[in-house]
Scaffold this motif. Structure first.
Motif, PDB file in Angstrom:
ATOM      1  N   MET A 155     -33.880 -75.602  -1.699  1.00 31.75           N
ATOM      2  CA  MET A 155     -33.577 -74.341  -2.375  1.00 31.75           C
ATOM      3  C   MET A 155     -33.879 -73.167  -1.453  1.00 31.75           C
ATOM      4  N   GLY A 156     -32.876 -72.347  -1.214  1.00 34.88           N
ATOM      5  CA  GLY A 156     -33.111 -71.141  -0.437  1.00 34.88           C
ATOM      6  C   GLY A 156     -32.999 -71.315   1.064  1.00 34.88           C
ATOM      7  N   SER A 157     -32.855 -72.559   1.530  1.00 37.88           N
ATOM      8  CA  SER A 157     -32.722 -72.747   2.974  1.00 37.88           C
ATOM      9  C   SER A 157     -31.248 -72.627   3.377  1.00 37.88           C
ATOM     10  N   ILE A 158     -30.943 -71.637   4.199  1.00 37.53           N
ATOM     11  CA  ILE A 158     -29.547 -71.382   4.549  1.00 37.53           C
ATOM     12  C   ILE A 158     -28.998 -72.482   5.440  1.00 37.53           C
ATOM     13  N   LEU A 159     -29.760 -72.821   6.463  1.00 39.64           N
ATOM     14  CA  LEU A 159     -29.313 -73.872   7.363  1.00 39.64           C
ATOM     15  C   LEU A 159     -29.159 -75.190   6.597  1.00 39.64           C
ATOM     16  N   GLY A 160     -30.129 -75.474   5.725  1.00 38.75           N
ATOM     17  CA  GLY A 160     -30.086 -76.697   4.937  1.00 38.75           C
ATOM     18  C   GLY A 160     -28.830 -76.767   4.087  1.00 38.75           C
ATOM     19  N   SER A 161     -28.474 -75.657   3.445  1.00 33.88           N
ATOM     20  CA  SER A 161     -27.288 -75.645   2.585  1.00 33.88           C
ATOM     21  C   SER A 161     -26.024 -75.887   3.384  1.00 33.88           C
ATOM     22  N   VAL A 162     -25.941 -75.227   4.525  1.00 28.16           N
ATOM     23  CA  VAL A 162     -24.719 -75.339   5.317  1.00 28.16           C
ATOM     24  C   VAL A 162     -24.547 -76.775   5.813  1.00 28.16           C
ATOM     25  N   LEU A 163     -25.618 -77.322   6.370  1.00 32.66           N
ATOM     26  CA  LEU A 163     -25.515 -78.698   6.874  1.00 32.66           C
ATOM     27  C   LEU A 163     -25.215 -79.659   5.739  1.00 32.66           C
ATOM     28  N   THR A 164     -25.892 -79.500   4.605  1.00 31.71           N
ATOM     29  CA  THR A 164     -25.662 -80.390   3.470  1.00 31.71           C
ATOM     30  C   THR A 164     -24.237 -80.256   2.953  1.00 31.71           C
ATOM     31  N   GLY A 165     -23.737 -79.026   2.909  1.00 27.82           N
ATOM     32  CA  GLY A 165     -22.372 -78.792   2.437  1.00 27.82           C
ATOM     33  C   GLY A 165     -21.372 -79.615   3.228  1.00 27.82           C
ATOM     34  N   PHE A 166     -21.439 -79.485   4.550  1.00 31.81           N
ATOM     35  CA  PHE A 166     -20.505 -80.247   5.388  1.00 31.81           C
ATOM     36  C   PHE A 166     -20.757 -81.754   5.249  1.00 31.81           C
ATOM     37  N   GLY A 167     -22.032 -82.141   5.239  1.00 30.81           N
ATOM     38  CA  GLY A 167     -22.373 -83.563   5.153  1.00 30.81           C
ATOM     39  C   GLY A 167     -21.882 -84.200   3.866  1.00 30.81           C
ATOM     40  N   LEU A 168     -22.108 -83.516   2.740  1.00 31.18           N
ATOM     41  CA  LEU A 168     -21.676 -84.084   1.456  1.00 31.18           C
ATOM     42  C   LEU A 168     -20.161 -84.134   1.362  1.00 31.18           C
ATOM     43  N   GLY A 169     -19.501 -83.149   1.958  1.00 27.70           N
ATOM     44  CA  GLY A 169     -18.033 -83.179   2.002  1.00 27.70           C
ATOM     45  C   GLY A 169     -17.551 -84.479   2.617  1.00 27.70           C
TER      46      GLY A 169
END
Lengths: 401, 293
Positions: B242-256
């Motif tokens: 929650m709140g981690s920008i880098l974490g969200s971006v990496l997870t977004g691409f990874g989950l895609g």
């Protein structure tokens, strides 16, 4: 729950006759008010049902129309249906989304009420799940499969790949279409079943369809899913070497996608507002009250047709008898020939299937369209008796007994 | 060559498509993460604001004749402005309360906005076409790759990088981070913290609207287009921390990518797989991938 009531006839106009003082006939329109099927069903279905009540006029019956949103969820729909039937609703109309319709179908039977289906497509409603309390009016997966599937197979599309909504309706539509493809000498090369209604991106399935080298992409889905599939299939160049068969592609999706994207698509619909003088007359009467003044779509026109016929049967039986026994009303509906402006003359078969002609349409190119909502050219007409599944093939227990 | 019974090129194509969907997840979760990181509000209106971006693009075209490129700039500004109004009038009152209140308020607002659009425009969607400059496709040997999808990945990547740079490397970003840690102290240095919060919310909303404009030419522009995505994007933010920008971006691409592969091997589970991953990550690392515990 969202309700609006319309009380017509009886009490106000007929001088408080004893009959009109009795509890009114209550019709509940259970439909998709908030999801992907709202435009081709939803508020338009309510208005067309009310239109039937208005046109039926004052024949000593008080009629009340209420409505609710089933959110495309069988549990929600089943709860509302139970509550309605227990609180004195006599007939439930429309019910798009096959999984919800199958739930309502068994509740109507259990409580001996009436279920007038227009919006759901699964042919199981008049097959294995057929009920003496249900009429299936507008279309079904067999009719759609026969209309579009058989026509495209005959035209050389002898290998198919399906993108299928993973629930009762999608399965039934894929199954019924596959049968026509195979009967016509074609083959089904594969299918992708996607989660409904949580899928927005279909590109993965479209690329899989292209890789299958099938000639036809069969879309066994409906509403915005179909629109998304067609939009993305164009984007991925699928139409260069494949044909798209939108098996339940309706007027509203064509409108939402635009003729530029949809031109040349072939689809089956038993009702199109601009088909003939009677459909145009019906459209003219109901259109001023429709959302965005759009002409009615097939399911909405079906709500009109089935409600009108239901009221005729109720008038014939008498309100008290009709309220007491849903099975008797449906039997009466089957015994009387149907006739309305939207679908013309027809009849209801013993398994509950309404029979009317089915039309195969081709979507016009933008240059051919002469005005707003002018979308289709007629390709072929299948007569009523041939358009639907033969009685013996449905395995409806009512027919055997 | 086959991998798991699927020809390798086809599988590669599917990974690429997954990456494109991941770009949308990343872009949307970015705004969600920025808002949560700075404001401590879980913005469940995000899906509706994504949808508003697409609708504003359509309105600009239909009513004012402003095309895709103008919309890419104007729609985020317009929708961002509505976000600022919402923040001032309602959300700002909830900062001192439990997260749950912000979640309920924004979830309710999202439903209301979706309902209003559905009432006005119906459910079946509006047409919006790919801009002429980005039409066409590259014929990679193994698949047909529309130019527009390539554009989406590129723009999403640039946006993610830019947002990360602004927050981590600029002075304004350092103010923001400081205000998150200790708003009273930052206020004491003469920085207007409430205004900064408002603008942060506006910027997060603008990011959602930007993603909406990017989506308009390829997805059906309809009122429920955001509600299908928001749940997935929320999972992305949770997995990323929650709140981690880098974490969200990496997870977004990874989950895609994970979702894309599921669509090949077992499409029925493609919407479930994301939540399975979420459960596994939370079991193994309760602070999520890059979160602060």
């Amino acid at each position: 729950m969202d309700r609006r009531s319309l009380i017509i006839g009886g009490s106000a106009l007929a001088g408080f006759s004893a009959r009109a003082q009795a509890a009114p006939i209550r019709i509940g329109v259970l439909t998709d008010m908030s999801g992907p099927y709202r435009d081709p069903t939803g508020p338009g279905s309510v208005i067309c049902t009310e239109q039937a009540v208005l046109e039926f006029g004052n024949r000593g019956l008080a009629v009340e129309v209420i409505r609710a949103d089933h959110q495309n969820r069988p549990d929600v729909g089943a709860n509302i249906a139970r509550q309605w039937y227990d609180q004195g609703v006599d007939a439930i109309v429309d019910v798009p989304t096959s999984s919800v319709a199958l739930a309502v179908n068994s509740i109507a039977r259990e409580k001996n009420k009436v279920f007038l289906n227009s919006g759901a497509a699964t042919s199981d409603l008049t097959g294995a799940q057929c009920s003496p309390n249900t009429v299936h009016f507008t279309y079904d997966t067999y009719m759609l499969a026969r209309g579009t599937g058989a026509a495209l197979t005959r035209a050389g599309g002898d290998s198919w790949y399906f993108i299928t909504a993973d629930y009762a309706f999608g399965h039934a539509l894929q199954r019924d279409t596959s049968r026509f493809v195979e009967a016509g000498g074609g083959r089904v090369l594969g299918a992708a079943r996607y989660p409904f209604p949580s899928t927005t991106d279909f590109s993965s399935f479209i690329v899989q369809a292209q890789a299958s080298r099938a000639k036809v992409l069969g879309l066994a889905n409906a509403g915005t899913d179909t629109a998304n599939c067609i939009k993305q299939a164009r984007e991925f160049g699928l139409t260069r070497n494949m044909k798209i068969a939108g098996l339940l592609l309706s007027f509203m999706e064509v409108h939402s996608l635009g003729l530029e994207t949809c031109q040349g698509l072939v689809l089956s619909e038993p009702f199109y507002w601009n088909a003939n003088d009677r459909t145009r007359a019906f459209t003219q009467r109901v259109r001023p009250r429709m959302p965005a003044n759009a002409p009615p779509a097939q399911v909405q026109a079906g709500c009109y047709g089935v409600t009108l016929h239901y009221l005729k049967a109720v008038a014939e039986l008498g309100a008290a008898a009709a309220r007491a026994d849903g099975r008797a009303v449906v039997a009466k509906m089957k015994a009387m020939p149907t006739d309305d402006d939207a679908f013309g003359p027809g009849r209801i078969r013993e398994d509950g299937r309404k029979l009317h002609p089915c039309y195969l349409w081709e979507v016009k190119a933008p240059a051919q369209s002469t005005g707003a909502w002018d979308y289709y050219n007629l390709l072929a007409t299948t007569p009523a008796e041939e358009a639907f599944r033969p009685l013996a093939e449905g395995n409806c227990p009512l027919v055997r007994s | 060559m086959d991998l798991f019974g699927i020809p390798a090129p086809l599988l590669f194509g599917q990974v690429l498509l997954g990456l494109i969907n991941g770009a949308f997840y990343a872009l949307l979760s970015l705004g969600l993460a920025v808002i949560f990181g700075m404001l401590n509000v879980i913005n469940f209106t995000h899906g509706a604001q994504f949808m508003m971006g697409a609708f504003v693009a359509w309105m600009l075209l239909e009513w004012l004749g402003i095309g895709y490129w103008g919309a890419l700039l104007l729609a985020p500004l317009i929708v961002g402005a509505t976000g600022i109004i919402m923040e001032r009038l309602m959300i700002a009152r909830l900062y001192k309360l439990d997260h749950l209140y912000g979640l309920l308020l924004t979830f309710g607002l999202g439903l209301i906005i979706e309902g209003l659009f559905r009432n006005e425009f119906g459910s079946s969607g509006l047409p919006y076409r790919i801009p002429v400059e980005l039409q066409g496709a590259w014929d990679l040997d193994f698949m047909f790759m529309p130019v527009y999808r390539g554009w989406v990945v590129l723009v999403a990547f640039v946006m993610c990088l830019a947002t990360w740079l602004v927050i981590e490397k600029t002075k304004i970003g350092s103010y923001l981070r400081a205000a998150t840690e200790n708003p009273a102290l930052v206020q004491a240095f003469g920085i207007n913290v409430p205004r900064m919060m408002t603008l942060t919310y506006g910027a997060g909303v603008a990011l959602a609207a930007f993603a909406g404009v990017l989506a308009a030419p390829i997805y059906s522009v309809n009122p429920q287009m955001g509600s299908n995505l928001i749940i997935i994007v929320f999972a992305v933010v949770v997995i990323g921390g929650m709140g981690s920008i880098l974490g969200s971006v990496l997870t977004g691409f990874g989950l895609g990518i994970i979702e894309g592969l599921t669509k090949v091997f077992y499409p029925e589970a493609s919407s479930t797989v994301i939540f399975v991953v979420m459960a596994l990550v939370l079991l193994a690392r309760p602070a999520a991938l890059l979160g602060r515990s």
